[in-house]
Design an enzyme around this catalytic site. Sequence first.
Site, mmCIF file in Angstrom:
data_model
loop_
_atom_site.group_PDB
_atom_site.id
_atom_site.type_symbol
_atom_site.label_atom_id
_atom_site.label_comp_id
_atom_site.label_asym_id
_atom_site.label_seq_id
_atom_site.Cartn_x
_atom_site.Cartn_y
_atom_site.Cartn_z
ATOM 1 N N SER A 1 0.833 -1.198 0.000
ATOM 2 C CA SER A 1 0.000 0.000 0.000
ATOM 3 C C SER A 1 0.871 1.253 0.000
ATOM 4 O O SER A 1 1.554 1.526 -0.982
ATOM 5 C CB SER A 1 -0.980 -0.066 1.173
ATOM 6 O OG SER A 1 -2.004 0.886 1.043
ATOM 7 N N HIS B 1 -4.777 -1.570 -3.972
ATOM 8 C CA HIS B 1 -6.127 -1.983 -3.551
ATOM 9 C C HIS B 1 -7.139 -1.748 -4.690
ATOM 10 O O HIS B 1 -8.247 -1.244 -4.461
ATOM 11 C CB HIS B 1 -6.549 -1.224 -2.291
ATOM 12 C CG HIS B 1 -5.547 -1.302 -1.191
ATOM 13 N ND1 HIS B 1 -5.086 -2.497 -0.704
ATOM 14 C CD2 HIS B 1 -4.908 -0.324 -0.482
ATOM 15 C CE1 HIS B 1 -4.208 -2.257 0.270
ATOM 16 N NE2 HIS B 1 -4.081 -0.953 0.403
#
Length: 246
Positions: free
Chosen positions: A134, A170
């Site tokens: 991330s 994501h």
Amino acid sequence: MTAPEPTIVATSGGHRVGARTRVLFNSLVHHAVDLSGVHGRRPRVLYLGTAVGDAEHVTARVGEAARVAGFDLTPLQLFPMPNVDDVEGTVLDHDVVWVMGGSVVNLLAVWRVHGLDGVLRRAWRSGVVLAGVSAGSICWFRGGTTDSFGPELRPVTDGLDLLPYGNGVHYDSDAGRRPLIHRLVAQGVFATAHCTDDGVGLVYRGTELVEAVAEEPDKAAYVVRRDGERAVEERMEPRLLPTPPG
């Protein structure tokens, strides 16, 4: 032993819930370690939790994950001050750097204040594998999409730029990520963006994307390019990695 050329593993994964521990290192972390070429001793992994403010409970869980995996883990903490005398020497003494997710804009600001941006660039060139999830993925790129500023996703465009692309993380679990990446590419903010579903990682040798890998089935990576005034998306099928024990 270090990787034979500068290597980055940029992911939307790397962790899973264990039967006896809160967090285990999943296939993507193990793959980053494999790419370092270490053998004959325990792999040395440097953990950077800057994006979560060096939260002690997260560091403890990651340390337990490393124990189960058979890695020697060193947390490099910057709050309230660096926890080692020689930051550069500490980084260069490791096989892999693993960067936790959280706030990528805070991470970049703190790294720059401490000169860690330059240290990580030198580590990358020397063969230390750089990896993360991330925020720990976006940081290596020119930028990407982030919720660091608040619930509404916004672009970040001042990443370390080791990889000259945008990065979308994501991609399958946060509905706002895909349209924002497409808009940024169409507007020319990023000429190209590389994106990952949860559980997928991208492997780079130098600045070249050489492979997509996954720790979960039925996931994908994506390359988004500008075509005139619009963005065009190409799906990449990743290679499924074996699940580590634990």
